[in-house]
Design a protein around this motif. Sequence first.
Motif, PDB file in Angstrom:
ATOM      1  N   CYS A  99       0.804  -1.232   0.000  1.00  0.00           N
ATOM      2  CA  CYS A  99       0.000   0.000   0.000  1.00  0.00           C
ATOM      3  C   CYS A  99       0.832   1.275   0.000  1.00  0.00           C
ATOM      4  CB  CYS A  99      -0.950   0.007   1.205  1.00  0.00           C
ATOM      5  SG  CYS A  99      -2.153  -1.331   1.149  1.00  0.00           S
ATOM      6  N   HIS A 100       2.153   1.152  -0.065  1.00  0.00           N
ATOM      7  CA  HIS A 100       2.991   2.356  -0.115  1.00  0.00           C
ATOM      8  C   HIS A 100       4.293   2.049  -0.851  1.00  0.00           C
ATOM      9  CE1 HIS A 100       4.540   6.165   2.173  1.00  0.00           C
ATOM     10  NE2 HIS A 100       5.098   6.056   0.970  1.00  0.00           N
ATOM     11  N   VAL A 101       4.338   2.455  -2.105  1.00  0.00           N
ATOM     12  CA  VAL A 101       5.585   2.310  -2.880  1.00  0.00           C
ATOM     13  C   VAL A 101       5.830   3.599  -3.670  1.00  0.00           C
ATOM     14  CG1 VAL A 101       5.168  -0.175  -3.203  1.00  0.00           C
ATOM     15  CG2 VAL A 101       4.564   1.423  -5.037  1.00  0.00           C
ATOM     16  N   HIS A 102       7.043   3.693  -4.206  1.00  0.00           N
ATOM     17  CA  HIS A 102       7.381   4.677  -5.238  1.00  0.00           C
ATOM     18  C   HIS A 102       8.027   3.850  -6.340  1.00  0.00           C
ATOM     19  CE1 HIS A 102       6.416   7.951  -2.477  1.00  0.00           C
ATOM     20  NE2 HIS A 102       6.919   7.145  -1.556  1.00  0.00           N
ATOM     21  N   ILE A 103       7.182   3.349  -7.220  1.00  0.00           N
ATOM     22  CA  ILE A 103       7.630   2.293  -8.129  1.00  0.00           C
ATOM     23  C   ILE A 103       8.546   2.824  -9.217  1.00  0.00           C
ATOM     24  CG2 ILE A 103       5.728   2.337  -9.815  1.00  0.00           C
ATOM     25  CD1 ILE A 103       5.740  -0.856  -9.284  1.00  0.00           C
TER      26      ILE A 103
ATOM     27  N   VAL B 131      -5.876  10.206  -2.260  1.00  0.00           N
ATOM     28  CA  VAL B 131      -5.252  11.523  -2.150  1.00  0.00           C
ATOM     29  C   VAL B 131      -4.236  11.485  -1.016  1.00  0.00           C
ATOM     30  CG1 VAL B 131      -5.650  13.956  -1.576  1.00  0.00           C
ATOM     31  CG2 VAL B 131      -7.225  12.764  -3.123  1.00  0.00           C
ATOM     32  N   LYS B 132      -3.017  11.920  -1.322  1.00  0.00           N
ATOM     33  CA  LYS B 132      -1.957  11.920  -0.305  1.00  0.00           C
ATOM     34  C   LYS B 132      -1.672  13.344   0.127  1.00  0.00           C
ATOM     35  CE  LYS B 132       2.353  10.347   1.327  1.00  0.00           C
ATOM     36  NZ  LYS B 132       3.473   9.838   0.537  1.00  0.00           N
ATOM     37  N   VAL B 133      -1.577  13.552   1.435  1.00  0.00           N
ATOM     38  CA  VAL B 133      -1.187  14.855   1.974  1.00  0.00           C
ATOM     39  C   VAL B 133       0.076  14.690   2.814  1.00  0.00           C
ATOM     40  CG1 VAL B 133      -3.539  15.833   2.019  1.00  0.00           C
ATOM     41  CG2 VAL B 133      -2.677  14.586   4.031  1.00  0.00           C
TER      42      VAL B 133
ATOM     43  N   ALA C 208       0.080   7.072   6.076  1.00  0.00           N
ATOM     44  CA  ALA C 208       0.904   6.417   5.054  1.00  0.00           C
ATOM     45  C   ALA C 208       2.188   5.840   5.634  1.00  0.00           C
ATOM     46  CB  ALA C 208       1.237   7.409   3.944  1.00  0.00           C
ATOM     47  N   HIS C 209       2.517   6.256   6.862  1.00  0.00           N
ATOM     48  CA  HIS C 209       3.600   5.687   7.666  1.00  0.00           C
ATOM     49  C   HIS C 209       3.103   5.713   9.111  1.00  0.00           C
ATOM     50  CE1 HIS C 209       6.581   6.974   4.523  1.00  0.00           C
ATOM     51  NE2 HIS C 209       5.878   8.084   4.485  1.00  0.00           N
ATOM     52  N   MET C 210       3.614   4.835   9.950  1.00  0.00           N
ATOM     53  CA  MET C 210       3.432   5.100  11.379  1.00  0.00           C
ATOM     54  C   MET C 210       4.108   6.442  11.637  1.00  0.00           C
ATOM     55  SD  MET C 210       2.333   4.813  14.311  1.00  0.00           S
ATOM     56  CE  MET C 210       1.361   3.322  14.506  1.00  0.00           C
TER      57      MET C 210
ATOM     58  N   THR D  11       5.517  -0.661   2.503  1.00  0.00           N
ATOM     59  CA  THR D  11       6.951  -0.605   2.804  1.00  0.00           C
ATOM     60  C   THR D  11       7.616   0.731   2.527  1.00  0.00           C
ATOM     61  OG1 THR D  11       7.453  -1.331   0.561  1.00  0.00           O
ATOM     62  CG2 THR D  11       7.216  -3.047   2.256  1.00  0.00           C
ATOM     63  N   ASP D  12       6.989   1.596   1.721  1.00  0.00           N
ATOM     64  CA  ASP D  12       7.656   2.790   1.192  1.00  0.00           C
ATOM     65  C   ASP D  12       8.826   2.392   0.290  1.00  0.00           C
ATOM     66  OD1 ASP D  12       7.930   5.460   0.644  1.00  0.00           O
ATOM     67  OD2 ASP D  12       8.785   6.004   2.580  1.00  0.00           O
ATOM     68  N   PHE D  13       8.641   1.309  -0.458  1.00  0.00           N
ATOM     69  CA  PHE D  13       9.657   0.867  -1.409  1.00  0.00           C
ATOM     70  C   PHE D  13      10.051   2.025  -2.326  1.00  0.00           C
ATOM     71  CE2 PHE D  13      10.477  -0.536  -5.766  1.00  0.00           C
ATOM     72  CZ  PHE D  13      11.704  -1.120  -5.547  1.00  0.00           C
TER      73      PHE D  13
HETATM   74 ZN   LIG Z   1       6.624   7.232   0.427  1.00  0.00          ZN
END
Ligand SMILES: [Zn+2]
Length: 362
Positions: free
Chosen positions: A66-70, A162-164, A215-217, A272-274
């Motif tokens: 649920c959290h990457v920067h592909i 939507v990301k803030v 989007a992160h702890m 993971t914020d890959f």
């Molecule tokens: Zn990220």
Amino acid sequence: MGKSTTVVRAGTILAGRELEPMTPGTLVIEGSGISALGPSRSIDAPSDATVVDAPRVTLLPGFIDCHVHIGFADPIEVLAGGVTTARDLGWPPERIHPLARASADGGFTGPLVLAAGPILTAPGGYPSHAQWAPEGTARIVDGPDDAHEAVALTAAEGATVVKVALDESAGPTLGPVTLKAITDAAHRRDLRVTGHVHGLPELVKALDAGLDELAHMLLGPDELPGPLVTRMVRDRVAVVPTLSIRFGPDQTRATGNVARFAAAGGTILYGTDFGNRGPRPGIDAREVAAMARAGMSGRRIIASATVEAARALRLAGAGSLEPGKVADVIGVDGDPLEEPLALARVRMVWRGGNRVARLRNE
Ligand SMILES: [Zn+2]
């Protein structure tokens, strides 16, 4: 020529939304979907089927990160590591949305990509000056009057969320009225709002505005106080931990916060914020290990990346192994219910019924 059929005879299948183990279990993939599954004695292989014998393997739904920067990788590496759906939480819209659209095609060599596009932030706010973020990753929202237009544009470009950014350690942050205007505009379009949140005052502001998800702890050093944990659980605010981008004492603190939230019954979505420093493409062993240290069972870790993630991302066709669902299926070596780290030992991957030929090296 009809649809191709593959029959996988596995050691175990984690079946349905309860991830109920069937040992031994057989799964039938027909075309792009799952047509049958059950205890092996009850399933006959059609004579023209490709049969895969995998007695040491546990089959489970493909992971949803649920959290990457592909944009930082070749998408095939992400898919080959067991992630069949990846939600990108921050990239220039003109670059990520064409990729996301292409990824919906069955022949795409990578996971299904869902994308936020740009990150909405205050003038000069994070990630305007972040080293990792290409030009266009930040979208400036200068006051509540700007919020409606920014969300409308972000949605029209193709955002599924939507990301803030609310990071007071990296610049100015969105004010409460502006943030509320953003979440209201997103909710009117039936879009969730996920937030990069650093400190406790920003978290309270986010909860007051109706944020749906972290989007992160919490990224700062604060411990999540009990009353805020209770409030987040009550308001069904989900948390994507991204513990694998945290190191040393910082990771220990974040893991403690995930542990308290998980123990209170909070919804955790695997992510993971890959692309950031730490996680490797595909299912990430450090993320899984940290979630286990936060007290999550193997079953709960798997659910966070499959059943729960599919529900949160509204992927009705994915997230569980059931007849009629899309054949996003992975096989791992061992029993991940007993030993969560088995999740990082990916031995086979299908996306939409297509088997991935080359998996990542151990
Ligand atoms: Zn990220």
